[in-house]
Design an enzyme around this catalytic site. Structure first.
Site, mmCIF file in Angstrom:
data_model
loop_
_atom_site.group_PDB
_atom_site.id
_atom_site.type_symbol
_atom_site.label_atom_id
_atom_site.label_comp_id
_atom_site.label_asym_id
_atom_site.label_seq_id
_atom_site.Cartn_x
_atom_site.Cartn_y
_atom_site.Cartn_z
ATOM 1 N N CYS A 126 0.801 -1.346 -0.006
ATOM 2 C CA CYS A 126 0.167 -0.027 0.087
ATOM 3 C C CYS A 126 0.751 1.348 -0.091
ATOM 4 O O CYS A 126 0.278 2.376 -0.260
ATOM 5 C CB CYS A 126 -0.968 -0.059 1.260
ATOM 6 S SG CYS A 126 -1.987 -1.555 1.259
ATOM 7 N N HIS A 259 -3.011 7.175 2.456
ATOM 8 C CA HIS A 259 -3.617 5.845 1.957
ATOM 9 C C HIS A 259 -5.091 5.679 2.442
ATOM 10 O O HIS A 259 -5.266 5.813 3.560
ATOM 11 C CB HIS A 259 -2.589 4.731 2.636
ATOM 12 C CG HIS A 259 -3.074 3.407 2.169
ATOM 13 N ND1 HIS A 259 -3.576 3.065 0.785
ATOM 14 C CD2 HIS A 259 -3.275 2.279 2.867
ATOM 15 C CE1 HIS A 259 -3.866 1.751 0.990
ATOM 16 N NE2 HIS A 259 -3.869 1.415 2.236
ATOM 17 N N ASN A 289 -9.921 -0.103 -0.207
ATOM 18 C CA ASN A 289 -8.810 -0.204 0.028
ATOM 19 C C ASN A 289 -8.160 -0.603 -1.439
ATOM 20 O O ASN A 289 -8.035 -1.803 -1.406
ATOM 21 C CB ASN A 289 -8.305 -0.773 1.281
ATOM 22 C CG ASN A 289 -6.637 -0.710 1.431
ATOM 23 O OD1 ASN A 289 -5.781 -0.363 0.368
ATOM 24 N ND2 ASN A 289 -6.133 -1.190 2.279
#
Length: 332
Positions: A126, A259, A289
């Site tokens: 990520c 993020h 996500n």
């Protein structure tokens, strides 16, 4: 001054952004029904309360990371006003590559119809886009490249265990891209990257391929509480570090794009930086996500909606498996 002392400093600047989401929008209720078929209970309220996520997009069975990256790249190139032939560097951040090798970046290069420039993947989960952006920035500043395409692209739906409600509701697929170009005006003001592999087990997909078979589990595994505790602390620290490098303060940040993993982590980071939540760019509610794609997806949406304007200061942050984290401070 450059080493020769004859030229102005060389910087990199974002001159175009783009993004792409696959066509299948999957709501929380869609997942509730899918899990119920295996007698696994969850609810839209449970997911929203813990994560802020209401929907995500899943790629079709035939779509790969490079397939999602291609329209995002085209959009970024169009926004930049250049063609793919002008690129002299392609970096793709992904944890879900099309194949073991060659890299997704090489496959994307071919789909763009260009050949010859360096193309490679960066794997930092990520945090991948922040890592890739930092690498491209360094290469442009050194003179090794002048126009770089940096993409985050993921098909995380392929590595989700749909019998584990604590992870399968969190992730989605998508791609985001930026074009970086050499400039005599500062664009990327400062970056910083970190990793601490002591925490490798709290977020991983530990399977591998050997002898034609998968060894270990090919599904994502996560200790959500451990990730949460680490994430808020490291994101604040790295943000303050890049601000110090750029000789700026919290008050100088116009927009925060962390993020897009969990709205509570994102809001917690904003509060630690003493930022009003109106300055927080959040797309997690509709994208979930998307790992390395999440920051460039959110950046592109904020640029195209008119929120982020030229000359504003933007903080980008990533945190993910590895355990990796990093930040980039931009003058957009």
């Amino acid at each position: 001054m450059s080493p020769s002392g004859n030229h102005s400093p060389r910087y990199s600047r974002i001159i175009g952004t783009g993004s792409h989401l696959p066509g299948a929008r999957v709501t929380n209720q869609d997942l509730v029904q899918r899990l119920a078929a295996d007698c696994i209970e969850t609810s839209d309220e449970w997911i929203v309360e813990r994560t802020g996520i209401r929907a995500r997009h899943f790629a079709a069975p035939h779509e790969s990371s490079s397939d999602l990256a291609l329209p995002a790249a085209h959009a970024a190139l169009e926004a930049a006003g250049i063609s793919a032939q002008d690129l002299d560097l392609i970096i793709v951040a992904t944890s879900t590559p099309d194949m073991v090798f060659p890299s997704t970046a090489c496959l994307l290069q071919n789909k763009l119809g260009v050949h010859g420039c360096p193309a490679f993947d960066v794997q930092a989960v990520c945090s991948g886009f922040i890592y890739a952006l930092s690498v491209a920035d360094s290469m442009i500043k050194s003179g090794a490249a002048s126009k770089a395409l940096v993409v985050g692209a993921e098909v995380f739906s392929r590595i989700l265990d749909f019998k584990d409600r604590t992870t399968c509701v969190l992730f989605g697929d998508g791609a985001g891209a930026v074009v970086l170009a050499a400039s005599d005006e500062p664009g990327v003001l400062a970056t910083e990257l970190h990793a601490d592999a002591r925490h490798v087990d709290i977020l991983c997909t530990p399977g591998t391929v050997a002898g034609g078979q998968v060894q270990g589990t090919p599904f994502l595994r996560m200790d959500g509480q451990a990730v949460f505790k680490l994430a808020v602390g490291v994101l604040e620290k790295v943000a303050r570090s890049v601000l110090e490098k750029a000789q700026l303060t919290d008050a100088d940040i116009d927009w925060l794009i962390p993020h897009q993993a969990n709205i509570r982590i994102m809001q917690g980071t904003a509060k630690k930086l003493k930022m009003d939540l109106s300055k927080l760019i959040a797309t997690v509610h509709d994208h979930g996500n998307t790992s390395a794609a999440s920051v460039p997806l959110a950046l592109d949406e904020a640029v195209r909606s008119g929120r982020i304007q030229r000359g504003q200061t933007v903080m980008l942050e990533g945190v993910g498996g590895g355990f990796t984290w990093g930040a980039a401070l931009l003058k957009y």
